[in-house]
Design an enzyme around this catalytic site. Structure first.
Site, PDB file in Angstrom:
ATOM      1  N   ASP A  24     -31.580 -38.917 -79.118  1.00  0.00           N
ATOM      2  CA  ASP A  24     -31.510 -37.794 -78.180  1.00  0.00           C
ATOM      3  C   ASP A  24     -30.144 -37.127 -78.237  1.00  0.00           C
ATOM      4  O   ASP A  24     -30.034 -35.894 -78.158  1.00  0.00           O
ATOM      5  CB  ASP A  24     -31.782 -38.278 -76.752  1.00  0.00           C
ATOM      6  CG  ASP A  24     -33.232 -38.664 -76.541  1.00  0.00           C
ATOM      7  OD1 ASP A  24     -34.061 -38.349 -77.418  1.00  0.00           O
ATOM      8  OD2 ASP A  24     -33.531 -39.289 -75.505  1.00  0.00           O
ATOM      9  N   SER A  26     -67.071 -17.494 -72.424  1.00  0.00           N
ATOM     10  CA  SER A  26     -67.273 -18.768 -71.742  1.00  0.00           C
ATOM     11  C   SER A  26     -68.422 -19.508 -72.420  1.00  0.00           C
ATOM     12  O   SER A  26     -69.197 -18.931 -73.177  1.00  0.00           O
ATOM     13  CB  SER A  26     -67.583 -18.543 -70.265  1.00  0.00           C
ATOM     14  OG  SER A  26     -68.725 -17.722 -70.135  1.00  0.00           O
ATOM     15  N   GLU A  66     -65.857 -31.881 -79.671  1.00  0.00           N
ATOM     16  CA  GLU A  66     -64.485 -31.941 -79.182  1.00  0.00           C
ATOM     17  C   GLU A  66     -64.507 -32.218 -77.684  1.00  0.00           C
ATOM     18  O   GLU A  66     -65.415 -31.762 -76.983  1.00  0.00           O
ATOM     19  CB  GLU A  66     -63.759 -30.615 -79.421  1.00  0.00           C
ATOM     20  CG  GLU A  66     -63.740 -30.172 -80.871  1.00  0.00           C
ATOM     21  CD  GLU A  66     -63.277 -28.728 -81.000  1.00  0.00           C
ATOM     22  OE1 GLU A  66     -62.066 -28.499 -80.990  1.00  0.00           O
ATOM     23  OE2 GLU A  66     -64.142 -27.844 -81.098  1.00  0.00           O
ATOM     24  N   ASP A  93     -59.343 -30.365 -69.360  1.00  0.00           N
ATOM     25  CA  ASP A  93     -59.286 -29.665 -68.076  1.00  0.00           C
ATOM     26  C   ASP A  93     -57.914 -29.027 -67.916  1.00  0.00           C
ATOM     27  O   ASP A  93     -57.010 -29.578 -67.295  1.00  0.00           O
ATOM     28  CB  ASP A  93     -59.562 -30.660 -66.939  1.00  0.00           C
ATOM     29  CG  ASP A  93     -59.872 -29.948 -65.636  1.00  0.00           C
ATOM     30  OD1 ASP A  93     -60.137 -28.736 -65.678  1.00  0.00           O
ATOM     31  OD2 ASP A  93     -59.849 -30.599 -64.579  1.00  0.00           O
ATOM     32  N   GLU A 133     -55.689 -24.993 -75.195  1.00  0.00           N
ATOM     33  CA  GLU A 133     -55.811 -25.441 -73.809  1.00  0.00           C
ATOM     34  C   GLU A 133     -54.444 -25.943 -73.370  1.00  0.00           C
ATOM     35  O   GLU A 133     -53.960 -26.983 -73.853  1.00  0.00           O
ATOM     36  CB  GLU A 133     -56.848 -26.557 -73.695  1.00  0.00           C
ATOM     37  CG  GLU A 133     -57.296 -26.835 -72.286  1.00  0.00           C
ATOM     38  CD  GLU A 133     -58.305 -25.815 -71.756  1.00  0.00           C
ATOM     39  OE1 GLU A 133     -58.662 -25.903 -70.563  1.00  0.00           O
ATOM     40  OE2 GLU A 133     -58.747 -24.943 -72.530  1.00  0.00           O
ATOM     41  N   TYR A 181     -57.672 -25.542 -80.411  1.00  0.00           N
ATOM     42  CA  TYR A 181     -59.034 -25.946 -80.749  1.00  0.00           C
ATOM     43  C   TYR A 181     -59.821 -24.903 -81.538  1.00  0.00           C
ATOM     44  O   TYR A 181     -60.998 -25.124 -81.850  1.00  0.00           O
ATOM     45  CB  TYR A 181     -59.811 -26.303 -79.481  1.00  0.00           C
ATOM     46  CG  TYR A 181     -59.886 -25.201 -78.447  1.00  0.00           C
ATOM     47  CD1 TYR A 181     -60.830 -24.187 -78.549  1.00  0.00           C
ATOM     48  CD2 TYR A 181     -59.016 -25.170 -77.363  1.00  0.00           C
ATOM     49  CE1 TYR A 181     -60.899 -23.176 -77.605  1.00  0.00           C
ATOM     50  CE2 TYR A 181     -59.074 -24.163 -76.407  1.00  0.00           C
ATOM     51  CZ  TYR A 181     -60.023 -23.170 -76.538  1.00  0.00           C
ATOM     52  OH  TYR A 181     -60.090 -22.164 -75.604  1.00  0.00           O
ATOM     53  N   CYS A 237     -79.365 -11.105 -40.079  1.00  0.00           N
ATOM     54  CA  CYS A 237     -78.047 -11.025 -40.728  1.00  0.00           C
ATOM     55  C   CYS A 237     -76.965 -11.470 -39.748  1.00  0.00           C
ATOM     56  O   CYS A 237     -76.912 -10.974 -38.611  1.00  0.00           O
ATOM     57  CB  CYS A 237     -77.782  -9.595 -41.179  1.00  0.00           C
ATOM     58  SG  CYS A 237     -76.133  -9.343 -41.865  1.00  0.00           S
ATOM     59  N   CYS A 294     -74.079  -2.617 -42.961  1.00  0.00           N
ATOM     60  CA  CYS A 294     -73.645  -4.016 -42.885  1.00  0.00           C
ATOM     61  C   CYS A 294     -72.237  -4.124 -43.470  1.00  0.00           C
ATOM     62  O   CYS A 294     -72.036  -3.942 -44.678  1.00  0.00           O
ATOM     63  CB  CYS A 294     -74.617  -4.907 -43.647  1.00  0.00           C
ATOM     64  SG  CYS A 294     -74.248  -6.673 -43.525  1.00  0.00           S
TER      65      CYS A 294
END
Length: 682
Positions: free
Chosen positions: A34, A83, A114, A118, A174, A236, A417, A441
């Site tokens: 280091d 997606s 793969e 997350d 990712e 990826y 409603c 509404c």
């Protein structure tokens, strides 16, 4: 030291330090101590300070951050970030396999599996081997430019290494925060809070979970803080007009050679049985990884077959995500409330006793519709099972009947409603109940205006939800078209605490939205099932709102990737007297309701009117993008897959043989580059 000597020394140190970085962070090999590394970096920093013009684009000194970004520029993706469709059981996967088999018409194929990490989806652009831009996924069509923060991630190469690196390419990645970094930061926050408590200061918030922490960190304004959090990244996918390989697996290997951090967990599978075996192998083993993962991505391996299968408006037909069983918790159902959306659909929401789930505290969960309440047989005071996998909104999946209270009353879906009191209606063939009071509404009116001003629609960022509600309440506006008649003096007079500069900014933002392209105006209008991608295809095909409004069902269905469901929704919209009145008002606002004249083909030029093309292969005089633009310029449409409706396949060198065979089988006309040029006007 002369300038020439400094230049050579800076280049040598840059290459040396980047090599040590790659070995340590990607290959887990420490070639120097280091201290030795720090001394080399310090020497480079000093030389760059003395000779700032000699600093290289891939200088490792960028890793420490220091750039302050107040606003992240929104930029369009060169290649859309689609997606993936989700599957939750083996039956879904075998159905996907059957669709692939049918789409490839008997060709042999294989898959690559793969892990589905997350984290935060990123797009990284490289020109001449140098990292030029890092962008978040955003809405798939455009995202935020976070390049300064991307450069602090030490596993992302600032310069791709190798003799065969293309001049231009993108990688999909990712970005994530490892569990170790997450725990380290939270420990630091806990220690800081002890000190703050002793000093009587407010506590800092702990990070909720690694995924949210990564997303928040990538959008921080100070890149030095981003650097201190030690984010990581796995790549990826490779994206380019020129494919250096024939298979996705080979692309991953090539990316690894170029210095990218590719997770070694991927595996080639010959068939769906091997895919299932991979999924089962990683179901428990995934918890040994340094980051969270919630499933597996399955992709067709051959790139030419991916192109042959093509994509829908939202997701590729050659890939699917398998989601592992979501994390579950049990808590008390305290009540059910009802939300009214911009379409009038009434959605029940479960209000829960707070419970920790997947790194966050959950207090509310979706119940979807009346059928779901009936299916779950929900009673007052029930203990319910709640799941939260990759979904943003948790959902109730069941009831612990062993804990049901005696004399507990079942929940019944409301009949009026919750906002305006109008009797609810149920459309034929749909599970949801709707409030038919579209104009009176408040949640519906407000929701439509919020959709209209959203970033990927009219992009009027000075108009927030609270401000819209306030303007509706005081009668300044009744629908989105009224925004264009607002003036600064009206805003200041009728809205509380509305200052001169804020009013000016809002009016300026509304005026600026008049330049938003027609495709985004069409999306902003809010026709059901017409998302941003579908709106762009419709705008390109019909060229104006007037032409779209007059199209019949057959004409709509013949537009590439427009199905019966979307066509019927468009017809219903333009036949509705209330929507007709809205469109008439919209025409008076000055927004763009047609494509620019300079982009339209003249009668003499529209030689490809009504014709569809697929462009495939490598060409001598044009890039594929240039050919596509020429086709569109002369009135033609470019699609991604070969079908019976296709008119021409423009074939270049290295085009996949399967695509040619399919075109020949369907009797689609195949033209060479020269034959296509001969078709163009002189």
């Amino acid at each position: 030291m002369t300038a020439e000597e400094a230049k050579k020394k800076i280049a040598a140190l840059t290459e040396q330090i980047n090599h040590y970085n790659h070995q340590y962070y990607v290959n887990a090999i420490s070639e120097v101590t280091d201290y030795e590394f720090d001394m080399l970096l310090k020497e480079l920093e000093q030389l760059e300070e003395e000779h700032p013009t000699l600093k290289q684009e891939d200088s490792p000194t960028q890793r420490v951050g220091g750039t302050i970004t107040k606003n992240f520029e929104t930029v369009a993706h060169t290649y859309p970030m689609l997606s993936l469709s989700n599957s939750y059981n083996e039956e879904d996967l075998y159905e996907f396999d059957q669709r692939v088999q049918k789409g490839l018409e008997g060709e042999e194929y294989e898959y690559v599996c793969e892990l589905k990490f997350d984290g935060v989806a990123l797009s990284l652009t490289y020109k001449n081997g140098i990292l030029k831009r890092g962008v978040t996924r955003g809405d798939g069509a455009q995202g935020d430019d976070i390049t300064a923060n991307i450069k602090t991630v030490r596993t992302i190469p600032l310069k791709a290494q190798g003799k065969d690196v293309p001049d231009f390419f993108e990688v999909r990645a990712e970005g994530f925060m490892s569990r170790a970094s997450f725990d380290r930061i939270n420990n630091d926050i806990a220690e800081e809070n002890i000190r703050r408590e002793q000093e009587g200061k407010k506590h800092l918030n702990m990070l909720a979970n690694p995924r949210n922490a990564a997303a928040g960190t990538f959008k921080m304004q100070d890149s030095s803080v981003v650097a201190s959090r030690q984010l990581d990244c796995y790549v990826y996918a490779y994206m380019s007009e020129n494919d250096p390989v024939e298979k996705h697996e080979e692309a991953l290997q090539k990316l690894k050679e170029w210095g990218f951090n590719v997770s070694p967990s991927y595996q080639r599978c010959r068939n769906m049985d091997e895919v299932i075996a991979y999924i089962k192998k990683w179901e428990e083993k995934r918890f040994e990884l340094p980051l969270d993962t919630d499933g597996v991505v399955i992709k067709v391996n051959h790139i030419k077959q991916q192109k042959e299968l093509g994509s829908t408006a939202k997701s590729p037909r050659w890939a699917i995500a398998y989601k592992y069983k979501a994390e579950s918790a049990t808590t008390a159902l305290e009540s059910i409330t009802y939300q009214v959306g911009r379409t009038g659909a009434v959605t029940p929401v479960a209000n829960l006793a707070p419970v920790q789930l997947a790194g966050t505290v959950v207090k509310r969960a979706s119940l979807h519709n009346a059928n779901e309440i009936e299916r779950l047989d929900l009673h007052e005071g029930d203990q319910v099972f709640v799941e939260k996998g990759g979904e943003i909104i948790p959902k109730v999946t069941g009831v612990d009947l062993s804990q049901r209270l005696k004399d507990a009353k079942p929940f019944e879906f409301i009949h009026a409603c919750p906002s305006c009191g109008t009797a609810l209606e149920r459309k034929e063939g749909e599970a949801a109940y709707y409030c038919p009071n579209e104009l009176g509404c408040l949640p519906q009116v407000k929701g439509r205006i919020e959709h209209f001003v959203a970033r990927k629609a009219m992009n009027i960022d000075s108009l927030g939800s609270e401000r819209i509600e306030q303007m509706l309440e005081v009668g300044l506006i009744k629908d989105a078209t009224d925004l264009y008649s607002l003036r600064k003096v009206d805003l200041i007079a009728k809205l509380e605490k509305f200052k001169d500069k804020s009013a000016e900014k809002m009016v300026a933002g509304i005026d600026a939205s008049k330049e938003i392209p027609f495709s985004r105006v069409l999306f902003a209008i809010g026709i059901r099932f017409v998302g941003a991608t579908v709106a762009e295809k419709l705008a390109t095909h019909f060229r104006s709102l007037e032409a779209l409004s007059k199209a019949d069902r057959e004409t709509l269905i013949n537009v590439p990737e427009i199905g019966e469901k979307i066509a019927d929704s468009i017809l219903a919209f333009f036949q509705d007297p209330k929507q007709q009145a809205f469109i008439e008002k919209l025409k008076q606002t000055g927004v763009q309701l047609e494509m620019p004249e300079q982009e339209e083909a003249t009668v003499e030029e529209a030689i490809f009117e009504g014709q569809t093309f697929v462009v495939s292969g490598v060409f001598q005089d044009y890039s594929r993008d240039e050919l596509k633009k020429l086709i569109q310029r002369y009135g033609g449409k470019v699609v991604s897959s070969i079908s019976k409706k296709l008119n021409y396949l423009v074939a270049g060198d290295k085009m996949g043989p399967s695509k040619k065979e399919k075109a020949e089988k369907l009797e689609v006309r195949i033209v060479s580059e020269q034959e296509f040029k001969d078709m163009l006007p002189l």
